[in-house]
Design a protein around this motif. Structure first.
Motif, mmCIF file in Angstrom:
data_model
loop_
_atom_site.group_PDB
_atom_site.id
_atom_site.type_symbol
_atom_site.label_atom_id
_atom_site.label_comp_id
_atom_site.label_asym_id
_atom_site.label_seq_id
_atom_site.Cartn_x
_atom_site.Cartn_y
_atom_site.Cartn_z
ATOM 1 N N SER A 187 -14.357 -1.126 -23.295
ATOM 2 C CA SER A 187 -15.407 -0.479 -22.505
ATOM 3 C C SER A 187 -15.492 0.991 -22.899
ATOM 4 C CB SER A 187 -15.127 -0.641 -21.013
ATOM 5 O OG SER A 187 -13.836 -0.187 -20.696
ATOM 6 N N PHE A 188 -16.671 1.544 -22.687
ATOM 7 C CA PHE A 188 -16.914 2.942 -23.063
ATOM 8 C C PHE A 188 -17.483 3.721 -21.884
ATOM 9 C CE2 PHE A 188 -17.528 0.357 -26.831
ATOM 10 C CZ PHE A 188 -16.796 1.034 -27.786
ATOM 11 N N ARG A 189 -17.189 5.009 -21.847
ATOM 12 C CA ARG A 189 -17.877 5.895 -20.908
ATOM 13 C C ARG A 189 -18.032 7.263 -21.585
ATOM 14 N NH1 ARG A 189 -18.295 1.669 -18.916
ATOM 15 N NH2 ARG A 189 -17.962 1.008 -16.758
ATOM 16 N N LEU A 190 -19.115 7.923 -21.222
ATOM 17 C CA LEU A 190 -19.324 9.279 -21.733
ATOM 18 C C LEU A 190 -18.339 10.217 -21.047
ATOM 19 C CD1 LEU A 190 -23.223 9.615 -21.776
ATOM 20 C CD2 LEU A 190 -21.743 8.255 -23.225
ATOM 21 N N ALA A 191 -17.728 11.080 -21.830
ATOM 22 C CA ALA A 191 -16.760 12.036 -21.288
ATOM 23 C C ALA A 191 -17.490 13.318 -20.871
ATOM 24 C CB ALA A 191 -15.717 12.359 -22.344
ATOM 25 N N PRO A 192 -16.999 14.011 -19.845
ATOM 26 C CA PRO A 192 -15.855 13.648 -18.986
ATOM 27 C C PRO A 192 -16.308 12.738 -17.849
ATOM 28 C CG PRO A 192 -16.707 15.789 -18.333
ATOM 29 C CD PRO A 192 -17.589 15.312 -19.448
ATOM 30 N N PHE A 193 -15.326 12.129 -17.171
ATOM 31 C CA PHE A 193 -15.653 11.303 -16.011
ATOM 32 C C PHE A 193 -14.500 11.323 -15.019
ATOM 33 C CE2 PHE A 193 -14.415 8.525 -19.629
ATOM 34 C CZ PHE A 193 -13.192 8.070 -19.164
ATOM 35 N N ARG A 231 -13.151 7.137 -10.389
ATOM 36 C CA ARG A 231 -13.970 5.975 -10.025
ATOM 37 C C ARG A 231 -14.574 5.330 -11.278
ATOM 38 N NH1 ARG A 231 -18.985 4.942 -9.684
ATOM 39 N NH2 ARG A 231 -19.608 7.084 -10.105
ATOM 40 N N VAL A 232 -15.077 6.203 -12.156
ATOM 41 C CA VAL A 232 -15.662 5.700 -13.406
ATOM 42 C C VAL A 232 -14.571 5.065 -14.270
ATOM 43 C CG1 VAL A 232 -16.812 6.404 -15.541
ATOM 44 C CG2 VAL A 232 -17.568 7.355 -13.356
ATOM 45 N N GLU A 238 -14.350 -3.602 -16.177
ATOM 46 C CA GLU A 238 -15.375 -4.167 -17.048
ATOM 47 C C GLU A 238 -14.782 -5.099 -18.120
ATOM 48 O OE1 GLU A 238 -18.165 -1.096 -18.277
ATOM 49 O OE2 GLU A 238 -18.433 -2.169 -20.171
#
Lengths: 205, 425
Positions: free
Chosen positions: A127-133, A136-137, A144
């Motif tokens: 899974s990926f997320r844009l940094a920063p987070f 909860r994210v 996921e």
């Protein structure tokens, strides 16, 4: 090129990213001393700023459980050309994760998370997320994964504290959003019931 | 931007009566007596019995929006005229700009800069146009005029708009084209402020500045559903690490949408399935009740819900009924409207039920339209989410349900993605 060993260490420390107990050594005497200090079994691996895939060239020796084996391992690794030194670290068991970061051409710094060692690549289960987070994210990144059950003591495996994994992801996202880098690989990160440790670091600039 | 999307007067530059032309299509779509329309074209003096101006400056009245549909080599001169005329906005339909070649790109940049310096909005170039059905504006060369509705469709493809324009109701339609002036992000923010819009639907091929896109999606209040086209990874440059090789461009894009709480659709049908649920129903918790008059459809629904990790709480006992109280609640094939009312009221009023799916298979004794009316009444009484699955050939009932903001899906499978997007995150 991979960042120098000591600089990598400094960066990790700055963002509260905990690595497994390790020593960076250049001679046999120090290697044995480090192994003694850590306590067997230990892992030896080469470090070279130019070498991305050290297992491919036999640069990692695991399960070294006595001084004799440690000496042999040192000699073998030390004969590899172009190395900067050897990392001696505690051998730990547990569930393997991969945590990484890259610069996406559209979105900028992005953090990646996967669980389960080589299976990560086999099933592309990341899974990926844009940094920063925030946390909860980070928890949603874990949730996921198709392999998320691995964290809940699957088939006798360890029960992993998801909050600890999430904190590692959050801290990685802070590093990724504030520092200069091209790619970051923490692979593996090994977790057991109590704790989790980054066991291998590549920060590429 | 309100003045552009609800102009008092529009000039069509390139107006013509030539068959199958963009100019004629614009005339037909725009000229509906709701606002002043002026024709501009130096080769005509009259069109449809009305005056045609050689230049936009010749128009005495003020012009809010200038729609330009002429070959690209004439566009810059016309834009200069528009600046002199002090229009509020310019919509350039014409193509041949940055999507075409380097000189087109330079021309586009020059035009965009001029307009920006003059404080004039620019839509396009290279686009289908815009529509704002609530004020009867159709400034596009789409094949028809959309119905009023609550979906704002913002699309990077004009053809995509053409293909759905008849099928749904819209609050806004924007073909962004090359987005040399108003950007994709500005349209999204505008739709978020638009009174008629309840959900924003995006067709996206790519974005120029991912962070800007992400930040606007994160900051807006209205729900968004997006479809991303162009998933095939481009030739990847030498990749050195695991993260690099696992992070295809699309994966990151999709993750960014998820992180911004945008529902991602995998097909056009799914996009509007999700859009109508988001537009018409409130958010719910993962506590789903199902009422059905068809055993098979109910079991299928339960299977799909189970696969997607939905929770189906136990249904409380209902007095004086001949069926067993399970979830899905099968009220049997010969269920009357009264049976539906009793079952639905009972399930929806249960505290641990947050959303109700009502399935209707058309059987011998089924009174479909009465059922639809009863469901609409129930939906007015309870603030919980309701989705229907009226199957078979019952268009009248489905129309009634959807006119009253109950989203209907003709296959239980199609409930899943919309219901997921309704879940409180």
């Amino acid at each position: 090129m991979i960042l120098e060993y000591t600089k990598q260490e400094q960066l990790l420390k700055k963002y509260n990213l905990k690595t497994v107990l390790s020593f960076f050594i250049k001679n046999k005497k120090d290697a044995l001393q480090a192994a003694n200090k850590i306590g067997y079994p230990v892992v030896f691996k080469i470090f070279s700023q130019n070498c991305l895939h050290r297992t491919d060239i036999g640069g990692v020796i695991t399960k070294i459980d006595n001084a004799k084996k440690a000496k042999e391992a040192f000699d073998k690794l030390n004969s590899i050309k172009g190395i900067d030194g050897i990392i001696v670290q505690k051998q730990i068991d547990g569930l393997e994760f991969i945590v990484g970061a890259k610069q996406d051409s559209v979105f900028g710094p992005v953090v990646m998370f996967g669980a389960g060692g080589v299976l990560v690549e086999l099933f592309n289960d990341v899974s990926f997320r844009l940094a920063p987070f925030n946390r909860r994210v980070a928890l949603s990144m874990i949730d996921e994964l198709r392999s998320k059950k691995l964290l809940d003591g699957f088939r006798g495996g360890p029960n992993i504290k998801k909050e600890a994994v999430a904190d590692l992801l959050v801290n990685t996202s802070l590093l990724a959003s504030k520092e200069n880098f091209k790619e970051i690989d923490f692979n593996p990160v090994i977790a057991n019931e109590k704790d989790l440790f980054i066991c291998d670091v590549k920060i590429i600039q | 931007m309100n003045q552009i999307f609800n102009p008092k007067s529009v000039a069509i530059i390139g107006a013509t009566d030539r068959k199958n032309s963009v100019g004629l299509c614009l005339v037909n779509n725009l000229d509906n007596k709701k606002r002043d329309i002026f024709f501009v074209n130096p080769t005509y003096t009259t069109l449809f019995g009305r005056k045609v101006y050689a230049k936009i400056q010749d128009i005495e009245e003020s012009v809010d929006l200038a729609v330009i549909a002429i070959p690209r080599q004439f566009v810059e001169a016309v834009v200069n005229d528009c600046i002199v005329k002090k229009v509020k906005g310019v919509l350039i339909i014409s193509s041949g700009f940055s999507e075409y070649d380097d000189s087109g790109r330079e021309l586009q940049e020059r035009i965009a800069l001029k307009l920006k310096e003059s404080g004039i909005y620019l839509i396009g170039p290279n686009c289908l146009g815009i529509a704002n059905p609530s004020v009867n504006l159709n400034a596009s060369f789409a094949p028809s005029t959309p119905k009023k509705g609550d979906i704002a469709l913002i699309s990077q493809s004009g053809g995509f708009i053409d293909s759905v324009i008849n099928s749904y109701g819209f609050s806004l339609i924007v073909s962004v084209g090359n987005a040399a002036g108003i950007t994709l992000e500005e349209y999204i923010a505008f739709a978020d402020q638009d009174k008629e819009t309840k959900v924003i639907a995006l067709y996206i091929e790519g974005v120029k500045d991912g962070r800007k896109f992400f930040n606007v999606l994160k900051s807006i209040k209205k729900p968004v559903v997006a479809i991303k086209a162009g998933k095939i990874p481009q030739l990847q440059k030498a990749i050195s690490s695991h993260t690099g090789s696992l992070a295809g461009e699309y994966r990151v894009f999709s993750s960014a949408l998820r992180q911004a709480r945008v529902s991602e659709a995998e097909s056009m049908e799914e996009m509007f399935d999700i859009a109508k649920a988001l537009a018409w129903q409130g958010r719910c918790k993962n506590k789903i009740g199902v009422v059905t008059n068809g055993g098979g459809a109910g079991v299928l629904m339960a299977d799909y819900l189970y696969d997607s990790e939905f929770e189906l709480p136990k249904i409380n006992a209902i007095d004086n009924v001949r069926y067993k109280t399970n979830n899905p609640l099968d009220i049997m094939g010969d269920a009357t409207t009264l049976d539906y009312i009793k079952a639905c009221e009972s399930v929806i009023s249960q505290r641990d039920i947050s959303a109700l799916i009502i399935i209707q298979t058309p059987q011998m004794t089924t009174t479909s339209l009465d059922n639809a009316k009863a469901i609409v009444e129930i939906s007015k009484k309870y603030s919980k989410s309701i989705i229907t699955v009226f199957m078979g050939n019952v268009p009248e009932s489905i129309k009634y349900l959807e006119e009253h903001n109950i989203p209907n899906y003709t296959d239980p499978k199609r409930v899943i993605k919309p219901l997921k997007s309704l879940l409180k995150k």
